[in-house]
Design a protein around this motif. Structure first.
Motif, short mmCIF file in Angstrom:
data_model
loop_
_atom_site.label_atom_id
_atom_site.label_comp_id
_atom_site.label_asym_id
_atom_site.label_seq_id
_atom_site.Cartn_x
_atom_site.Cartn_y
_atom_site.Cartn_z
N TYR A 19 -2.66 60.93 30.99
CA TYR A 19 -3.90 61.70 30.93
C TYR A 19 -4.71 61.30 29.70
CZ TYR A 19 -7.14 65.57 30.27
OH TYR A 19 -8.28 66.30 30.07
N ALA A 20 -4.06 61.19 28.55
CA ALA A 20 -4.76 60.81 27.32
C ALA A 20 -5.32 59.40 27.44
CB ALA A 20 -3.82 60.91 26.12
N TYR A 21 -4.57 58.52 28.10
CA TYR A 21 -5.09 57.15 28.30
C TYR A 21 -6.33 57.19 29.19
CZ TYR A 21 -5.88 52.52 29.97
OH TYR A 21 -6.51 51.35 30.30
N ALA A 22 -6.26 57.94 30.28
CA ALA A 22 -7.40 58.00 31.20
C ALA A 22 -8.65 58.50 30.49
CB ALA A 22 -7.07 58.89 32.40
N GLU A 23 -8.48 59.53 29.67
CA GLU A 23 -9.62 60.05 28.92
C GLU A 23 -10.14 59.03 27.91
OE1 GLU A 23 -11.06 64.17 26.77
OE2 GLU A 23 -8.91 63.74 26.88
N ALA A 24 -9.22 58.30 27.25
CA ALA A 24 -9.63 57.28 26.29
C ALA A 24 -10.38 56.13 26.97
CB ALA A 24 -8.40 56.75 25.54
N ALA A 25 -9.88 55.70 28.13
CA ALA A 25 -10.56 54.62 28.86
C ALA A 25 -11.94 55.07 29.33
CB ALA A 25 -9.70 54.19 30.05
N LEU A 45 -6.20 50.41 24.16
CA LEU A 45 -6.50 51.82 24.38
C LEU A 45 -5.23 52.63 24.59
CD1 LEU A 45 -9.60 51.44 26.73
CD2 LEU A 45 -9.63 52.31 24.38
N ALA A 46 -4.25 52.04 25.24
CA ALA A 46 -3.00 52.76 25.54
C ALA A 46 -2.19 53.02 24.28
CB ALA A 46 -2.17 51.97 26.54
N ARG A 47 -2.34 52.17 23.26
CA ARG A 47 -1.57 52.35 22.03
C ARG A 47 -1.81 53.72 21.39
NH1 ARG A 47 -3.44 47.20 20.06
NH2 ARG A 47 -2.10 45.59 20.94
N GLY A 48 -3.01 54.21 21.48
CA GLY A 48 -3.33 55.49 20.86
C GLY A 48 -3.20 56.69 21.77
N ALA A 49 -2.70 56.46 22.99
CA ALA A 49 -2.61 57.55 23.97
C ALA A 49 -1.16 57.96 24.17
CB ALA A 49 -3.21 57.10 25.31
N GLY A 50 -0.91 59.25 24.14
CA GLY A 50 0.45 59.75 24.27
C GLY A 50 0.96 59.81 25.69
#
Length: 200
Positions: free
Chosen positions: A42-48, A34-39
């Motif tokens: 915040y973007a990681y938290a939303e993706a998770a 999931l972290a690979r696609g997050a900049g």
């Protein structure tokens, strides 16, 4: 509502335990993917959040009798009630260094017959806690990740006796965890879950 951090040491909200087992290989692998696609964080938290909300069905919505309580089991078996999904999200967020608390609401049952304890999380960004509800959307439920005003699954109706508990826990409440661990199936779990947060 002012949220209350039950444990002063913020590192407690990054810790792994038996339920929030973010050192488990499956949790680590999922977080890394999931972290690979997050900049950014915040973007990681939303993706998770979106991953847990949308790809792991709430067991009641799916008609699944299985009871899960450990984050790695929730991710592997792809099922869980609100408490299990909150634990899974907490593990994924903590795996990437985002402080995450477990928190609760007392809500009316869908049939209006009594109350049930509902589980969700709070994430810490920019020096403040923000509650998020990953239980899963359905008709009438439209929860979203937000740091700008809550977008929870269930707004509380205080006049009906519902309650937002302000306490932020570093680990699942022992009364909730015990019921999750001891219930052989979801019908037994429904009967055993507390109606509210045990005090003391």
């Amino acid at each position: 509502m002012r949220l209350i951090q039950k444990t002063a040491d913020l590192s407690a909200y990054l810790a792994a335990d038996e339920a929030v087992d973010h050192a488990h290989p499956l949790v680590r692998e999922t977080a890394t993917r999931l972290a690979r696609g997050a900049g950014d964080a915040y973007a990681y938290a939303e993706a998770a959040y979106t991953y847990v909300r949308d790809t792991i069905p709430h067991s009641a919505d799916a008609g699944d009798m299985c009871v899960t309580w450990r984050a790695s089991d929730v991710l592997e078996r792809r099922t869980g009630i609100c408490h299990a999904k909150a634990i899974a999200l907490a593990a994924l967020l903590r795996a990437e260094g985002i402080p995450t608390a477990l928190c609760y609401q007392r809500l009316l049952h869908d049939d209006g017959g009594g109350f049930v304890l509902h589980g969700l999380v709070a994430v810490r960004f920019h020096g403040a806690w923000h509650r998020q509800d990953p239980r899963g959307n359905k008709p009438g439920v439209d929860a979203r990740f937000s740091l700008d005003g809550e977008r929870l699954a269930f707004p509380v109706d205080a006049e009906a006796g519902e309650t937002d508990y302000p306490e932020l826990f570093a680990a699942p409440h022992p009364a909730v965890l015990q019921v999750l661990r001891e219930s052989r199936d979801r019908p037994q779990l429904w009967k055993a879950l507390p109606e509210g947060l045990p005090q003391g």
